[in-house]
Design a protein around this motif. Structure first.
Motif, short mmCIF file in Angstrom:
data_model
loop_
_atom_site.label_atom_id
_atom_site.label_comp_id
_atom_site.label_asym_id
_atom_site.label_seq_id
_atom_site.Cartn_x
_atom_site.Cartn_y
_atom_site.Cartn_z
N ASP A 69 47.60 49.36 13.17
CA ASP A 69 45.97 49.80 13.99
C ASP A 69 46.25 50.83 13.69
OD1 ASP A 69 45.64 47.42 14.28
OD2 ASP A 69 45.43 47.91 16.63
N GLU A 70 47.22 51.77 14.17
CA GLU A 70 47.36 53.16 13.59
C GLU A 70 47.59 53.90 12.76
OE1 GLU A 70 50.65 54.58 16.23
OE2 GLU A 70 50.10 54.40 17.90
N PHE A 71 48.36 53.13 11.86
CA PHE A 71 48.30 53.42 10.77
C PHE A 71 46.86 52.89 9.46
CE2 PHE A 71 49.28 51.19 6.42
CZ PHE A 71 49.30 51.89 5.28
N SER A 72 46.04 52.25 9.83
CA SER A 72 44.96 51.57 9.66
C SER A 72 43.98 52.84 9.67
CB SER A 72 44.63 50.16 9.89
OG SER A 72 45.18 49.58 9.73
N VAL A 73 43.95 53.26 10.90
CA VAL A 73 42.57 54.77 11.20
C VAL A 73 43.72 55.58 10.83
CG1 VAL A 73 42.18 55.77 13.05
CG2 VAL A 73 42.82 53.91 13.74
N GLN A 74 44.86 55.93 9.86
CA GLN A 74 45.18 57.37 9.48
C GLN A 74 44.45 57.01 8.07
OE1 GLN A 74 49.53 57.04 10.53
NE2 GLN A 74 49.27 59.20 10.99
N ARG A 100 40.98 43.15 11.79
CA ARG A 100 41.84 44.49 12.61
C ARG A 100 41.23 45.67 11.24
NH1 ARG A 100 45.57 43.05 16.53
NH2 ARG A 100 45.29 45.23 17.03
N VAL A 101 41.39 45.40 10.65
CA VAL A 101 41.50 46.81 9.51
C VAL A 101 39.52 46.90 9.50
CG1 VAL A 101 40.42 47.50 7.51
CG2 VAL A 101 42.58 46.80 7.94
N GLY A 102 38.60 45.41 9.98
CA GLY A 102 36.95 45.87 9.84
C GLY A 102 36.72 46.66 11.29
N SER A 103 37.53 46.20 12.06
CA SER A 103 37.53 46.76 13.72
C SER A 103 37.26 48.13 13.74
CB SER A 103 38.24 46.00 14.43
OG SER A 103 37.48 46.88 16.01
N LYS A 104 38.29 48.46 13.14
CA LYS A 104 38.82 50.08 12.90
C LYS A 104 37.64 51.20 11.82
CE LYS A 104 41.96 49.21 15.66
NZ LYS A 104 41.69 49.59 17.49
N MET A 105 37.14 50.43 10.86
CA MET A 105 36.43 50.91 10.51
C MET A 105 34.80 50.94 11.11
SD MET A 105 37.18 48.69 6.82
CE MET A 105 35.42 49.41 5.62
N GLN A 106 34.78 50.52 11.47
CA GLN A 106 33.43 50.28 12.02
C GLN A 106 33.69 51.29 13.29
OE1 GLN A 106 32.76 45.72 13.57
NE2 GLN A 106 30.46 46.42 12.46
N ASP A 107 34.59 51.42 14.04
CA ASP A 107 34.71 52.41 14.77
C ASP A 107 34.27 53.82 14.10
OD1 ASP A 107 35.49 49.94 16.52
OD2 ASP A 107 37.40 50.72 17.17
N GLU A 137 40.36 34.74 0.85
CA GLU A 137 41.17 36.32 1.13
C GLU A 137 39.53 37.01 1.09
OE1 GLU A 137 43.92 39.03 -0.34
OE2 GLU A 137 45.09 37.29 -1.74
N THR A 138 39.33 37.61 2.56
CA THR A 138 38.05 38.37 2.78
C THR A 138 38.36 40.00 2.42
OG1 THR A 138 38.44 36.39 4.40
CG2 THR A 138 36.66 38.74 4.34
N LEU A 139 37.61 39.91 1.76
CA LEU A 139 36.54 41.59 1.69
C LEU A 139 35.73 42.15 1.88
CD1 LEU A 139 37.35 40.06 -1.84
CD2 LEU A 139 37.67 42.35 -2.50
N ILE A 140 36.04 43.89 2.98
CA ILE A 140 34.52 44.38 3.67
C ILE A 140 34.29 45.14 2.55
CG2 ILE A 140 34.25 46.27 5.24
CD1 ILE A 140 36.12 44.40 6.50
N TRP A 141 32.77 45.22 2.37
CA TRP A 141 31.99 46.48 1.44
C TRP A 141 31.35 47.26 2.35
CZ3 TRP A 141 26.78 45.81 -1.34
CH2 TRP A 141 26.63 46.88 -1.61
N ALA A 142 31.84 48.31 2.58
CA ALA A 142 30.92 49.12 3.48
C ALA A 142 30.71 50.72 2.51
CB ALA A 142 31.80 48.83 5.05
N SER A 143 29.45 51.31 3.42
CA SER A 143 28.88 52.47 2.76
C SER A 143 29.67 53.18 3.76
CB SER A 143 27.29 52.60 2.79
OG SER A 143 26.90 52.16 4.53
#
Length: 377
Positions: A69-74, A100-107, A137-143
């Motif tokens: 999670d720390e790596f993802s946030v960085q 987990r990555v999607g949650s950090k993206m929203q945060d 596999e799942t892809l998240i598309w975000a602005s």
């Protein structure tokens, strides 16, 4: 570091360190394929006891969910900083990491636009028979933010899909055949993505000449497809063998000829032409009758661009919807006008008017007369 230092280049280095050197708001689009953190404890074997070529590389191993999670946030923080105001990001992952990555993206303030399921036509089977075969596999598309005016080439995606709206489930094969990079018969990269997947993403979310980042470049699929499609690219890859494979692959990639890089323009990018403007410009006159395609219904045009049909009155869209008993209707395609001995959709008048500046026409009477003459020919 300036944009010219990174445009159409790739770097062998640590992604987070390299991203910190890049100026804010540099990229139009980001595609990220981060480590999946599969947490494999031992080798996987087939029923015949042969080894499965799974993802057991050191770069995919983390001590704990917390460290992942720390790596993802960085890396996400840096991506958000260097993404343009109206840019967007795609992140791909499996069930091991994508939530987990999607949650950090929203945060961090990214605004999720879609999740897309890449349904693999030819997935690796589940050899143990203890779970469902993992076939997607799942892809998240975000602005970058909720208010971002992100690029979405809706018409191009619709054309790609035989004039049907592109759905959020994509059936595409995994990377195989000649596209799969190998060294002495072994895969160079265990999770090399197919070019077809990146073609769709880049076509959907960027325009010719845009700058695209891949912070986990791997063997270079993002850069290769970007180059083919006339986009600019920048990538970072930590593993030396992947970097070298990507460098060679990009060098051997040829851009598609410029005359074939044009795409269908989105309707929302075309100048808006209200039906009333056709009345204002004298292209279609008050009192003119318009019909449905079968000429069973006829309405008359008023001076303000509204139309009347029996006791109904309103816009071309509202009256058509009332006739059909629908919530909405595109009046441009419902109504027809007489042209000689035939009926033509009123949308023909709009399409022929669009190339001419409406503002210019209103300012110049001669322009109006010219358009009227062209439309009546």
């Amino acid at each position: 570091m300036i944009i010219s230092d990174i445009k159409n280049k790739i770097i062998n280095g640590d992604s987070i360190k390299e991203l910190k050197k890049i100026p804010a708001e540099s990229f139009d689009l980001i595609f990220a394929d981060p480590p999946y953190n599969l947490q494999l404890k031992k080798e996987l074997s087939r029923p015949d006891r042969s080894k499965v070529d799974a993802v057991d590389d050191a770069w995919d191993k983390f001590d704990s969910f917390k460290s992942y999670d720390e790596f993802s946030v960085q890396w996400l923080k840096e991506c958000k900083r260097i993404l343009k105001k109206n840019g967007s990001i795609w992140v791909i992952g499996s069930y091991h990491n994508i939530f987990r990555v999607g949650s950090k993206m929203q945060d961090l303030g990214f605004w999720i636009l879609n999740d897309v399921i890449w349904n693999k036509n030819n997935p690796m089977p589940n050899f143990r028979g203890t779970r469902f075969t993992n076939a997607h596999e799942t892809l998240i598309w975000a602005s970058k933010s909720e208010g971002s005016k992100y690029t979405f080439n809706y018409q191009s995606l619709k054309c790609l899909n035989d004039d049907l709206q592109m759905r959020s489930t994509w059936n595409l094969p995994i990377c195989n055949g000649k596209e799969r990079l190998k060294n002495n018969g072994n895969k160079v990269h265990s999770t090399q993505k197919p070019e077809s997947l990146l073609h769709r993403i880049i076509l959907a979310s960027s325009n010719k000449g845009d700058l695209i980042l891949d912070p986990f470049l791997g063997t270079g699929t993002t850069a290769v497809v970007s180059k083919k499609l006339g986009r600019n690219y920048f990538g970072v890859e930590k593993e030396k063998n992947y970097f070298e494979a990507a460098s060679k692959r990009i060098k051997n990639t040829k851009i598609i000829e410029d005359e074939y890089l044009d795409t269908i323009k989105n309707n929302r990018s075309k100048p808006r032409v209200p039906f009333g403007s056709l009345v204002e410009l004298g292209i279609i006159k008050p009192g003119t009758e318009i019909f449905d395609q079968k000429k069973q219904i006829n309405a008359k045009i008023m001076i303000d661009g509204s139309i009347k049909y029996r006791k109904s009155e309103g816009s071309i869209h509202k009256v058509a919807a009332q006739i059909l008993g629908a919530e909405s209707c595109n009046g441009w395609t419902f109504w027809y006008y007489k042209s000689g001995n035939s009926l033509k959709p009123i949308d023909d008048l709009r399409q022929r008017l669009r190339p001419v500046s409406y503002t210019h026409l209103r300012a110049h009477e001669t322009g109006r007369n010219l358009v009227c003459r062209l439309l009546l020919e």
